[in-house]
Scaffold this motif. Sequence first.
Motif, mmCIF file in Angstrom:
data_model
loop_
_atom_site.group_PDB
_atom_site.id
_atom_site.type_symbol
_atom_site.label_atom_id
_atom_site.label_comp_id
_atom_site.label_asym_id
_atom_site.label_seq_id
_atom_site.Cartn_x
_atom_site.Cartn_y
_atom_site.Cartn_z
ATOM 1 N N ALA A 49 1.038 8.327 0.897
ATOM 2 C CA ALA A 49 2.153 8.465 0.864
ATOM 3 C C ALA A 49 2.450 6.924 0.667
ATOM 4 O O ALA A 49 1.665 6.137 1.464
ATOM 5 N N VAL A 50 2.978 6.327 -0.150
ATOM 6 C CA VAL A 50 2.869 4.684 -0.615
ATOM 7 C C VAL A 50 4.250 5.022 -1.052
ATOM 8 O O VAL A 50 5.382 5.407 -1.863
ATOM 9 N N THR A 64 2.607 -5.760 1.613
ATOM 10 C CA THR A 64 2.120 -6.047 3.387
ATOM 11 C C THR A 64 0.992 -6.614 3.194
ATOM 12 O O THR A 64 -0.104 -6.531 1.855
ATOM 13 N N LYS A 65 -0.221 -7.532 4.368
ATOM 14 C CA LYS A 65 -1.471 -7.706 3.490
ATOM 15 C C LYS A 65 -2.150 -7.103 5.778
ATOM 16 O O LYS A 65 -1.319 -7.321 6.426
ATOM 17 N N CYS A 85 2.990 -1.000 0.773
ATOM 18 C CA CYS A 85 3.260 0.136 2.081
ATOM 19 C C CYS A 85 3.126 1.044 1.710
ATOM 20 O O CYS A 85 3.388 1.815 0.845
ATOM 21 N N ALA A 86 1.955 2.494 2.740
ATOM 22 C CA ALA A 86 1.639 3.262 3.094
ATOM 23 C C ALA A 86 1.206 3.622 4.012
ATOM 24 O O ALA A 86 0.667 3.113 5.185
ATOM 25 N N ARG A 100 9.244 6.758 7.616
ATOM 26 C CA ARG A 100 8.771 6.067 8.962
ATOM 27 C C ARG A 100 7.428 5.078 9.021
ATOM 28 O O ARG A 100 7.345 4.077 9.652
ATOM 29 N N GLU A 101 6.363 4.909 8.145
ATOM 30 C CA GLU A 101 5.138 3.886 7.844
ATOM 31 C C GLU A 101 6.318 2.995 7.203
ATOM 32 O O GLU A 101 6.218 2.028 8.223
ATOM 33 N N THR A 102 7.724 2.716 6.486
ATOM 34 C CA THR A 102 8.316 2.195 6.162
ATOM 35 C C THR A 102 9.086 1.100 7.754
ATOM 36 O O THR A 102 8.602 -0.116 7.384
ATOM 37 N N GLU A 103 9.039 1.823 7.640
ATOM 38 C CA GLU A 103 9.758 1.191 9.163
ATOM 39 C C GLU A 103 9.031 0.424 9.990
ATOM 40 O O GLU A 103 9.092 -0.185 11.205
#
Length: 193
Positions: A49-50, A64-65, A85-86, A100-103
């Motif tokens: 997911a992204v 993000t980098k 973000c992914a 979850r990944e975003t946080e």
Amino acid sequence: MQNTNVHIEKTEILSDNWYTLKKITFNILKKDGTTETQSREAYDRGNGAVILLYNTSTKNVILTKQFRMPTYINGNTDGMLIEACAGLLDNDHPEDCIKRETEEETGYKISKVEKVFEAYMSPGSVTEILHFFIAEYSSDMKITNGGGLEEEGEDIEVLEIDIEKALQMIDSGEIKDAKTIMLLQHVRLKNLV
């Protein structure tokens, strides 16, 4: 519904180190009525997911980098890649995964996401389906610095960039990640920022 013109004859696991690389030998019925035996390799890393976070009042997006080895060995001189973000689903529902990944990666806690589409990102060799999301963010949603999980070897820089600058970064080659380009163009086409 399965394609009755394809019959898998043999599946071999070539590698099961990080993810699974399989060699599949199959027969396929061609348009001219003949059957041909072919072999293909498929890399199964799971589905993902992204998300692109956007702010309608500031006209900024969160990216993000981080270092990406495959890009480094294919000409990206420092290996750093700017991306949305992914993460992999890891048996989660796509919406739960991306929250979850975003946080973890960005430090923003979001509650409402919008799924915009799904896409195969490299269908000639990778099995992954990517679920694409967007969400509005504001500064009060920032609860940590983000940066990813140390135990997963993540060392992620969080970037807040003006949407116009992000779109220019596609033209200049500073942003080369397909999922990120797709989401940036999506929010622009929909006039969200």
